[in-house]
Design a protein around this motif. Structure first.
Motif, mmCIF file in Angstrom:
data_model
loop_
_atom_site.group_PDB
_atom_site.id
_atom_site.type_symbol
_atom_site.label_atom_id
_atom_site.label_comp_id
_atom_site.label_asym_id
_atom_site.label_seq_id
_atom_site.Cartn_x
_atom_site.Cartn_y
_atom_site.Cartn_z
ATOM 1 N N THR A 159 -8.742 19.220 -35.193
ATOM 2 C CA THR A 159 -8.551 19.783 -33.851
ATOM 3 C C THR A 159 -9.582 19.159 -32.920
ATOM 4 O OG1 THR A 159 -9.990 21.659 -34.399
ATOM 5 C CG2 THR A 159 -7.624 21.973 -34.684
ATOM 6 N N GLN A 160 -9.186 18.915 -31.690
ATOM 7 C CA GLN A 160 -10.074 18.305 -30.709
ATOM 8 C C GLN A 160 -10.275 19.261 -29.546
ATOM 9 O OE1 GLN A 160 -8.602 14.443 -29.591
ATOM 10 N NE2 GLN A 160 -9.307 13.493 -31.502
ATOM 11 N N SER A 161 -11.440 19.167 -28.943
ATOM 12 C CA SER A 161 -11.754 20.019 -27.803
ATOM 13 C C SER A 161 -11.021 19.541 -26.562
ATOM 14 C CB SER A 161 -13.259 20.017 -27.543
ATOM 15 O OG SER A 161 -13.689 18.708 -27.189
ATOM 16 N N GLU A 162 -10.967 20.395 -25.566
ATOM 17 C CA GLU A 162 -10.329 20.024 -24.308
ATOM 18 C C GLU A 162 -11.146 18.937 -23.604
ATOM 19 O OE1 GLU A 162 -9.724 23.445 -21.929
ATOM 20 O OE2 GLU A 162 -8.710 24.608 -23.504
ATOM 21 N N GLU A 163 -10.479 18.213 -22.760
ATOM 22 C CA GLU A 163 -11.141 17.128 -22.036
ATOM 23 C C GLU A 163 -12.336 17.667 -21.257
ATOM 24 O OE1 GLU A 163 -11.750 13.210 -21.000
ATOM 25 O OE2 GLU A 163 -10.178 14.004 -22.329
ATOM 26 N N ALA A 185 -19.521 19.459 -30.533
ATOM 27 C CA ALA A 185 -18.513 18.659 -31.229
ATOM 28 C C ALA A 185 -17.273 18.509 -30.358
ATOM 29 C CB ALA A 185 -18.144 19.306 -32.559
ATOM 30 N N VAL A 186 -16.609 17.374 -30.512
ATOM 31 C CA VAL A 186 -15.332 17.150 -29.837
ATOM 32 C C VAL A 186 -14.201 17.086 -30.855
ATOM 33 C CG1 VAL A 186 -16.355 15.972 -27.861
ATOM 34 C CG2 VAL A 186 -15.691 14.640 -29.880
#
Length: 655
Positions: A418-422, A454-455
């Motif tokens: 999973t990636q964080s929002e921009e 973390a991203v």
């Protein structure tokens, strides 16, 4: 002296004799007086009854006070004389604490109470089941209770539910009228009220042909001021011995306390001062190991106080050995940072070996302290080898793999990435400051985990315990415990395309704690807890005590902390950490453990072995006697005369 209670009948006998001395004569002129006093006759009779009752109770209280009832006698009141008394004696280290303003340990107080009680039960058989051995044994006479080795002080813990279970088993094979006496300081860790064994204990006592009476002698209450020292860990680092130590105290005072700390290493003593500002103080003590002494032992000690059993912590060490770690990961930035954190420059004897995940068909963990795993979770024989490694005390840190994988290990697996929002980050919001790899340092300094951002992440899913969470509540660090070792799961990589975990302020302390805890499995061969299986000689080994701290008793050495030699092995035995837990079991909880049984609790707060605990009892009877006699005297006072000369009610006046 209780035969004196018969004297309480004397006022009643005198009253009956006086009634017989009077003869009723009818006299016509008395009819007016009788009519005048008829209304108060009921009050007079009640007054006479109260006077007679006060006289009888006053004599009875005097006779009872003269008999000087003892607290120990209360143990048998209302039950008659039993054929058998089974004494369950708590011999744990906490029983050596002295009551506040006292000088006698609670264990000795308990034995004195039992001796006093048994003196009034002449001919009753006494069987002892102590918490150290757990075996029933006949005591030939109560007078020897304080002199036999089975009642001597120990550094062990206690399990009251196990003692009660042993007592029920013994009574199953021993018919007759029995009582079970439990002498304990009511320490919660000794009673373990949530232990399922209590259910079987109640059932076992209830199923006996003749249900015994249970008497709990509670020796809780406030204790004398006391400081306790405990060894948290011991390891050799090159030419130094590193000891993590904790000192606690039981008083609520906020005033700092300066304690002299004596370190004894291979017979050489040195003293330094430590300042205890709060209720507990953790610190690291480093001792230089003399040249040409590959093995040795010693102890740290503080001055004696309210409990002499918790003033020393023992340690032993062996030859220095290199600390090796394994790194299972493909080449890359994360691998480089993990290799640097697991064996940084300047850390003596630390090394790391990298293994490519694709080339692992068999995992050799001989001499390995910790494993850093940044690859898909292991399966097959590799997973089996890893489980054995962790079970034996090793430490493994799992980091998420770059590629997706459905593999599972010990009930854990990785979620999809999973990636964080921009423009936003996953941030560590909360973590356990007292436990785990992110715990605060010995001096209270926290690991700056809140700086971690973390991203990208993979979440650990499964049966692990979460010790740190991201700001959305999802786990960052989870733990799975295997017997002596631990597997840790981090949800991000030390790769700057994932997070800033590579920064030394988090990764370095976490990695070094992992390596140190893993290396302790080599040092644990020199440390054990008194009463555990590892503290017992192996088949063919003999036991001997090497240190001279605390005047060791040879017949009791199996239950004493100290430096013990088993054949060629040297081990430092320490008391269980649970013995430093000061929580006392609440009365309602303790009584609930014996629900449905005939159990009575007696709280003994006396501070001297000479005090029988019954003095307030006979003094109370003296006070009661005075109260009864005073009430009788008040009731016997004559009525006030009528000063106005007005006629009494019901009496005719002269014309």
């Amino acid at each position: 002296m209780l035969w004196g209670l018969l004297a309480a009948a004397i006022p009643i006998i005198i009253h009956l004799l006086n009634r017989r001395r009077h003869k009723t004569v009818m006299w016509a002129a008395m009819q007016f007086l009788l009519k005048a006093t008829r209304e108060s006759r009921g009050k007079k009779r009640l007054r006479h009854i109260l006077i007679l009752t006060c006289r009888a109770l006053g004599i009875a209280a005097l006779a009872t006070a003269a008999a000087r009832p003892l607290l120990s006698n209360v143990l048998g009141w209302g039950s008659g004389k039993p054929d058998l008394v089974v004494l369950l004696l708590d011999r744990s280290a906490s029983m050596e604490a002295t009551p506040k303003n006292g000088s006698v340990p609670r264990r000795e107080l308990a034995l004195e109470r039992v001796k006093s009680a048994m003196a009034d039960l002449d001919g009753t058989r006494l069987v002892l089941i102590d918490s150290a051995s757990g075996e029933p044994q006949d005591v030939p006479s109560p007078d020897v209770l304080t002199s036999i080795s089975s009642t001597a002080p120990t550094d062990t813990s206690a399990d009251v539910s196990l003692l009660a279970s042993r007592a029920a088993e013994f009574l199953t094979e021993t018919p007759g009228r029995a009582e079970v006496w439990i002498a304990s300081d009511m320490q919660a860790t000794s009673w373990q009220p949530r232990n399922d064994r209590w259910t079987s204990v109640r059932a076992a006592f209830s199923s006996l042909a003749e249900q015994p009476k249970l008497r709990v002698i509670s020796l809780g209450g406030d204790a004398s001021p006391n400081q306790a020292i405990r060894l948290l860990s011991s390891r050799r680092a090159g030419a130094q011995l590193v000891l993590d130590v904790e000192i606690t105290r039981n008083d609520d005072s906020a005033a700092p306390v300066n304690l002299p700390l004596t370190a004894t290493l291979n017979g050489v003593r040195s003293t330094s001062n430590v300042t205890l500002a709060g209720q507990n103080f953790r610190f690291r003590k480093t001792l230089p190991i003399p040249a040409n002494e590959d093995s040795g032992y010693g102890w740290l000690s503080i001055p004696g106080d309210g409990n002499l059993r918790d003033n020393a912590a023992f340690f032993a060490y062996g030859p220095a050995r290199p600390v090796k770690s394994l790194l299972v990961a493909p080449p890359g930035e994360a691998t480089d940072y993990l290799a640097l954190a697991s064996a940084p420059g300047g850390h003596h004897g630390q090394s790391v070996e990298r293994l490519d995940p694709a080339q692992i068909s068999r995992l050799d963990t001989e001499g390995v302290a910790a494993i850093f795993w940044a690859a898909p979770l292991p399966i097959g024989q590799v997973a089996e080898s890893l489980v054995r490694f962790v079970t034996e005390g090793g430490q493994v840190a799992f980091f998420p793999p770059q590629a997706d994988s459905d593999a599972e290990f010990a009930g854990m697996k990785w979620s999809p990435v999973t990636q964080s929002e921009e423009g936003k980050f996953f941030i560590i919001d909360s973590w356990d400051h007292d436990d785990g790899l992110l715990r605060d340092g010995l001096d209270g300094t926290p690991v700056p985990a809140d700086r971690l951002k973390a991203v990208k992440r993979r979440l650990p899913e499964g049966e692990g315990t979460t010790l740190a969470r991201w700001d959305d509540g999802r786990p960052f660090l989870s733990r799975r415990v295997f017997d002596r070792g631990t597997a840790w799961f981090f949800s991000s990589l030390p790769d700057y395309t994932w997070s800033n975990l590579a920064d030394a302020d988090v990764l370095l302390p976490v990695s070094q704690r992992l390596v140190v805890e893993g290396a302790q499995r080599f040092d644990t061969g020199y440390l054990a807890i008194v009463g555990n299986r590892s503290a017992q000689p192996r088949p063919g080994e003999s036991r001997s005590r090497l240190d001279d701290y605390g005047s060791p008793v040879p017949s009791n050495e199996a239950y004493e902390a100290g430096i013990h030699q088993f054949g060629e092995r040297i081990m430092a035995l320490n008391r269980p950490a649970a013995e430093d837990d000061l929580e006392i079991l609440e009365n309602n909880t303790a009584q609930g453990l014996f629900e449905g049984l005939d159990a009575t609790f007696f709280e003994d707060r006396s501070t001297s072995s000479r005090a029988n605990g019954s003095q307030p009892l006979w003094q109370a009877f003296l006070v009661a006697m005075l109260c009864f006699l005073l009430a009788e005297a008040i009731l016997c006072l004559p009525k006030k005369s009528n000063p106005s000369g007005s006629p009494l009610p019901g009496r005719p006046t002269n014309a």
